[in-house]
Design a protein around this motif. Structure first.
Motif, short mmCIF file in Angstrom:
data_model
loop_
_atom_site.label_atom_id
_atom_site.label_comp_id
_atom_site.label_asym_id
_atom_site.label_seq_id
_atom_site.Cartn_x
_atom_site.Cartn_y
_atom_site.Cartn_z
N SER A 36 -4.10 1.26 2.86
CA SER A 36 -4.17 1.81 1.51
C SER A 36 -4.86 0.81 0.59
O SER A 36 -4.98 -0.38 0.91
CB SER A 36 -2.76 2.14 0.98
OG SER A 36 -1.88 1.04 1.09
N TYR A 38 -5.39 -0.30 -3.72
CA TYR A 38 -4.82 -0.21 -5.05
C TYR A 38 -5.77 -0.83 -6.06
O TYR A 38 -6.39 -1.86 -5.79
CB TYR A 38 -3.46 -0.92 -5.09
CG TYR A 38 -2.51 -0.30 -4.10
CD1 TYR A 38 -2.49 -0.72 -2.78
CD2 TYR A 38 -1.69 0.78 -4.46
CE1 TYR A 38 -1.69 -0.10 -1.84
CE2 TYR A 38 -0.88 1.40 -3.53
CZ TYR A 38 -0.89 0.95 -2.22
OH TYR A 38 -0.11 1.59 -1.29
N GLN A 40 -5.96 -2.44 -9.91
CA GLN A 40 -5.09 -3.02 -10.94
C GLN A 40 -5.93 -3.56 -12.09
O GLN A 40 -6.72 -4.49 -11.91
CB GLN A 40 -4.23 -4.15 -10.36
CG GLN A 40 -3.22 -4.70 -11.35
CD GLN A 40 -2.36 -5.81 -10.77
OE1 GLN A 40 -2.80 -6.59 -9.94
NE2 GLN A 40 -1.10 -5.88 -11.23
N PRO A 46 -0.39 -1.85 -10.45
CA PRO A 46 -1.38 -1.30 -9.52
C PRO A 46 -1.26 0.23 -9.44
O PRO A 46 -0.19 0.79 -9.68
CB PRO A 46 -1.01 -1.95 -8.18
CG PRO A 46 -0.26 -3.18 -8.55
CD PRO A 46 0.49 -2.82 -9.79
N TYR A 89 -6.84 -4.28 -4.27
CA TYR A 89 -6.06 -4.83 -3.17
C TYR A 89 -6.01 -3.85 -2.00
O TYR A 89 -5.73 -2.66 -2.21
CB TYR A 89 -4.63 -5.11 -3.62
CG TYR A 89 -4.50 -6.21 -4.64
CD1 TYR A 89 -4.54 -5.92 -6.00
CD2 TYR A 89 -4.35 -7.55 -4.25
CE1 TYR A 89 -4.44 -6.94 -6.94
CE2 TYR A 89 -4.25 -8.57 -5.19
CZ TYR A 89 -4.30 -8.25 -6.52
OH TYR A 89 -4.21 -9.26 -7.46
N CYS A 91 -4.10 -2.95 1.69
CA CYS A 91 -2.74 -3.08 2.18
C CYS A 91 -2.66 -2.43 3.56
O CYS A 91 -3.25 -1.36 3.78
CB CYS A 91 -1.79 -2.39 1.21
SG CYS A 91 -0.05 -2.45 1.68
N PHE A 100 -0.50 -7.32 2.21
CA PHE A 100 -1.55 -7.11 1.22
C PHE A 100 -2.68 -8.11 1.43
O PHE A 100 -2.44 -9.25 1.87
CB PHE A 100 -1.00 -7.31 -0.20
CG PHE A 100 -0.18 -6.17 -0.72
CD1 PHE A 100 1.20 -6.20 -0.65
CD2 PHE A 100 -0.80 -5.07 -1.30
CE1 PHE A 100 1.96 -5.14 -1.13
CE2 PHE A 100 -0.04 -4.01 -1.79
CZ PHE A 100 1.34 -4.06 -1.70
N GLY A 102 -5.69 -10.49 -0.32
CA GLY A 102 -5.61 -11.40 -1.45
C GLY A 102 -6.17 -10.85 -2.75
O GLY A 102 -5.96 -11.45 -3.81
N GLY B 44 -2.05 -12.73 -6.12
CA GLY B 44 -2.06 -11.39 -5.55
C GLY B 44 -0.68 -10.81 -5.38
O GLY B 44 0.33 -11.38 -5.82
N LEU B 45 -0.64 -9.65 -4.73
CA LEU B 45 0.61 -8.93 -4.52
C LEU B 45 1.31 -9.42 -3.26
O LEU B 45 0.67 -9.71 -2.25
CB LEU B 45 0.33 -7.43 -4.40
CG LEU B 45 -0.28 -6.78 -5.64
CD1 LEU B 45 -0.83 -5.42 -5.30
CD2 LEU B 45 0.76 -6.69 -6.75
N PHE B 95 7.57 -5.75 -9.27
CA PHE B 95 7.29 -4.31 -9.35
C PHE B 95 8.14 -3.55 -8.34
O PHE B 95 8.31 -3.99 -7.20
CB PHE B 95 5.83 -4.01 -9.00
CG PHE B 95 4.80 -4.54 -9.95
CD1 PHE B 95 4.10 -5.70 -9.67
CD2 PHE B 95 4.51 -3.86 -11.13
CE1 PHE B 95 3.13 -6.19 -10.52
CE2 PHE B 95 3.54 -4.33 -12.00
CZ PHE B 95 2.84 -5.50 -11.70
N ARG B 111 3.54 3.23 4.23
CA ARG B 111 2.26 3.93 4.32
C ARG B 111 1.49 3.91 3.01
O ARG B 111 0.27 3.80 3.01
CB ARG B 111 2.54 5.37 4.76
CG ARG B 111 1.36 6.21 5.09
CD ARG B 111 1.86 7.55 5.59
NE ARG B 111 0.81 8.53 5.70
CZ ARG B 111 1.03 9.81 5.88
NH1 ARG B 111 2.27 10.27 5.98
NH2 ARG B 111 0.03 10.65 5.97
N TRP B 112 2.18 4.08 1.88
CA TRP B 112 1.53 4.00 0.57
C TRP B 112 2.60 3.77 -0.50
O TRP B 112 3.79 3.95 -0.23
CB TRP B 112 0.72 5.25 0.24
CG TRP B 112 1.37 6.57 0.49
CD1 TRP B 112 1.10 7.44 1.51
CD2 TRP B 112 2.41 7.21 -0.29
NE1 TRP B 112 1.91 8.55 1.42
CE2 TRP B 112 2.70 8.46 0.32
CE3 TRP B 112 3.09 6.87 -1.46
CZ2 TRP B 112 3.67 9.33 -0.19
CZ3 TRP B 112 4.04 7.73 -1.97
CH2 TRP B 112 4.32 8.95 -1.33
N TRP B 116 3.97 3.15 -9.30
CA TRP B 116 4.61 1.86 -9.46
C TRP B 116 5.35 1.83 -10.80
O TRP B 116 4.97 2.52 -11.74
CB TRP B 116 3.57 0.73 -9.45
CG TRP B 116 2.84 0.57 -8.16
CD1 TRP B 116 2.15 1.54 -7.46
CD2 TRP B 116 2.69 -0.63 -7.39
NE1 TRP B 116 1.60 1.01 -6.31
CE2 TRP B 116 1.91 -0.32 -6.25
CE3 TRP B 116 3.13 -1.95 -7.56
CZ2 TRP B 116 1.57 -1.27 -5.29
CZ3 TRP B 116 2.79 -2.90 -6.60
CH2 TRP B 116 2.03 -2.56 -5.48
#
Lengths: 109, 126
Positions: A36, A38, A40, A46, A89, A91, A100, A102, B44-45, B95, B111-112, B116
């Motif tokens: 996936s 995202y 942001q 995101p 990002y 994932c 994820f 970077g 990052g996340l 989050f 999966r997704w 958020w």
């Protein structure tokens, strides 16, 4: 250091196309179709723009497309617009942990 | 519309714990996974874990096992993330996000994530 490698930054002019890569391994990205992407914007949460490698949620413009080849997933944004300037990002989910990339900063020149 | 609303910013001292809430609306809370992620300033996340709100079953990232706890209260459609033994590098925006529909056929909690929550800034400082 993330197990998914993205370029730190990419740039393009309005109307152009850019592609952001996301490289993993055969056990991350390669063997699964749960990739996936995202978007942001600064100071925001995101937002999902691509799931299952190439599927777009409703409401996401078809300028955004996703693909995968072997261990590398890619996000392509065509017809760049100023509002596309953001962090992106990738994932990957492989049945265990979620991973994820970077993140890639997209600049629209 | 589907919405996740998180609790407000927190300031904590090192060694303390923090509990962040995530209230869901616009859908049946027990039908979808809830995940927690964090983002350190300029970084990052990072995925922390998920909960199945129907069963209460959780799965945590290896980095967080033993010091994060994700719970839920179905009576108020709210998920919680509690992080203990805080350090300064736990300063981040946390989050929550909705995952896929819970299914016995295709089990893919990661999966997704959509949508958020707005994020909760947790600052750890002495």
């Amino acid at each position: 250091q993330s197990a998914l490698t993205q370029p730190r930054s990419v740039s393009g002019s309005p109307g152009q196309s850019v592609t952001i890569s996301c490289t993993g391994t055969s056990s991350i990205v390669g063997g699964y179709n749960y990739v996936s992407w995202y978007q942001q914007h600064p100071g925001k949460a995101p937002e999902l723009i691509i799931y299952d490698v190439s599927e777009r949620p409703s409401g996401v413009p078809d300028r955004f497309s996703g693909s995968k080849s072997r261990n590398t997933a890619s996000l392509t944004i065509s017809g760049l617009q100023a509002e596309d300037e953001a962090d992106y990002y990738c994932c990957s989910y492989t049945g265990g942990p979620v991973v994820f990339g970077g993140g890639t900063k997209l600049s629209v020149l | 519309q589907v919405q996740l609303v998180q609790s407000g910013a927190e300031v904590k001292k090192p060694g303390a714990s923090v509990k962040v809430s995530c209230k869901a609306s616009g859908y049946t809370f027990t039908d979808y996974y809830i995940h927690w992620m964090r983002q350190a300033p300029g970084q990052g996340l990072e995925w922390m874990g998920w909960i199945n709100p129907n069963s209460g079953v959780t799965n945590y990232a290896q980095n967080f096992q033993g010091w994060v706890s994700i719970t839920r209260d179905t009576s108020v459609s709210t998920a919680y993330m509690e992080l203990s033994r805080l350090k300064s590098d736990d300063t981040a925006v946390y989050f929550c996000a909705r995952g896929p529909r819970i299914s016995l056929i295709v089990v893919a909690p990661g999966r997704w994530f959509d949508p958020w929550g707005q994020g909760t800034l947790v600052t750890v400082s002495s």
